[in-house]
Design a protein around this motif. Sequence first.
Motif, mmCIF file in Angstrom:
data_model
loop_
_atom_site.group_PDB
_atom_site.id
_atom_site.type_symbol
_atom_site.label_atom_id
_atom_site.label_comp_id
_atom_site.label_asym_id
_atom_site.label_seq_id
_atom_site.Cartn_x
_atom_site.Cartn_y
_atom_site.Cartn_z
ATOM 1 N N ALA A 116 0.860 -1.184 0.000
ATOM 2 C CA ALA A 116 0.000 0.000 0.000
ATOM 3 C C ALA A 116 0.896 1.232 0.000
ATOM 4 O O ALA A 116 2.012 1.204 0.540
ATOM 5 N N MET A 117 0.418 2.320 -0.609
ATOM 6 C CA MET A 117 1.241 3.526 -0.701
ATOM 7 C C MET A 117 0.516 4.745 -0.156
ATOM 8 O O MET A 117 -0.693 4.898 -0.333
ATOM 9 N N ILE A 118 1.295 5.604 0.488
ATOM 10 C CA ILE A 118 0.863 6.961 0.807
ATOM 11 C C ILE A 118 1.762 7.871 -0.006
ATOM 12 O O ILE A 118 2.982 7.883 0.184
ATOM 13 N N PHE A 119 1.187 8.592 -0.949
ATOM 14 C CA PHE A 119 1.976 9.426 -1.864
ATOM 15 C C PHE A 119 1.701 10.888 -1.560
ATOM 16 O O PHE A 119 0.594 11.384 -1.757
ATOM 17 N N ILE A 120 2.717 11.580 -1.080
ATOM 18 C CA ILE A 120 2.605 12.977 -0.654
ATOM 19 C C ILE A 120 3.096 13.885 -1.775
ATOM 20 O O ILE A 120 4.203 13.702 -2.291
ATOM 21 N N THR A 121 2.285 14.862 -2.150
ATOM 22 C CA THR A 121 2.683 15.765 -3.222
ATOM 23 C C THR A 121 1.858 17.045 -3.178
ATOM 24 O O THR A 121 0.830 17.113 -2.506
ATOM 25 N N HIS A 122 2.325 18.069 -3.882
ATOM 26 C CA HIS A 122 1.557 19.304 -4.064
ATOM 27 C C HIS A 122 0.947 19.346 -5.464
ATOM 28 O O HIS A 122 0.266 20.296 -5.812
ATOM 29 N N ASP A 123 1.180 18.301 -6.258
ATOM 30 C CA ASP A 123 0.845 18.328 -7.678
ATOM 31 C C ASP A 123 -0.270 17.344 -8.013
ATOM 32 O O ASP A 123 -0.106 16.129 -7.896
ATOM 33 N N ILE A 124 -1.407 17.868 -8.437
ATOM 34 C CA ILE A 124 -2.560 17.027 -8.768
ATOM 35 C C ILE A 124 -2.247 16.060 -9.905
ATOM 36 O O ILE A 124 -2.670 14.904 -9.886
ATOM 37 N N SER A 125 -1.508 16.511 -10.903
ATOM 38 C CA SER A 125 -1.253 15.659 -12.061
ATOM 39 C C SER A 125 -0.373 14.462 -11.708
ATOM 40 O O SER A 125 -0.521 13.388 -12.303
#
Length: 294
Positions: free
Chosen positions: A205-214
């Motif tokens: 399972a992943m938790i992906f942290i970002t500021h970018d919707i794309s």
Amino acid sequence: MSLLRVNNLSVVHRNKEQEKQILQDVSFSLAKGTCLGILGESGSGKSMTAKAILGILSRDFTVTGEAIFQGKNLLALNTLELRSLRGLAIGMIMQNPMTCFDPLYKIGNQIFETFEAHNLFPKSEWPLKAIEILQKMHIREPEDTLNKFPHQLSGGMLQRIMIGIAMAMKPDILICDEPTTAIDSITQYEIIKEFKAIKASHDVAMIFITHDISVISHLADEIMVLNKGRVADYGTFQAIMEQPKDAYTKMLIEQKLAVANRYKELLHIAPTTNEAPTMNVPPTTNVVEGGGLC
């Protein structure tokens, strides 16, 4: 069934002069083989959420709430108990790979050190296992790469090696903290492909942290939008894109669509609407604020 369940996670930072609320009542769940995208601007509390769960904040921070994993509340475990989980059960990929490798030691030595720390393989198998990791991450000339220092490799190569090391420990959860921010747009696309392959395996399972919707559009099953330490929106990617509940979320989407539409306008392509598939504009074509894909 949830692999990780976080309830009312709150973080307060205290110093001699003042007390500041960093996170307030953040709740979410993560099922096996799925990806939760945590979206927000700088200072929204994205990385703080991961650090609080992993117990890697300093004593200046007070953490309350629950983070239930394997029947245990991670927030109630001591340092040794948490250390035994980090890396093995819960892996983490950091934003800047250059800061995660010791510049004084060769890549091979640092991979071997990880094997030794977690007692992963017999020592006689270390060189072969290290080469296998590099091959899986599509690193050319893996034997030669093991003998190089970090500064001799590109950011994209180092990021791939970090991903390979993390996956070699077969974690149940992989936390990815803005792993595409510090690298160029073409390499970003290649790294995202690696994460998509990991997700497709359904092993982690992943938790992906970002500021970018794309970026998140390529991976996330669900999205949690953070704004000033609070949950502004939470739901499937499709729902967030089509019917955002919070004005902050709408603003993030509108900003991204404005950039995408301006790019398409220059190429004489029809403008984009709030439909999820339109986020998949070829990511090698342009770089927007913060190094994100568009």
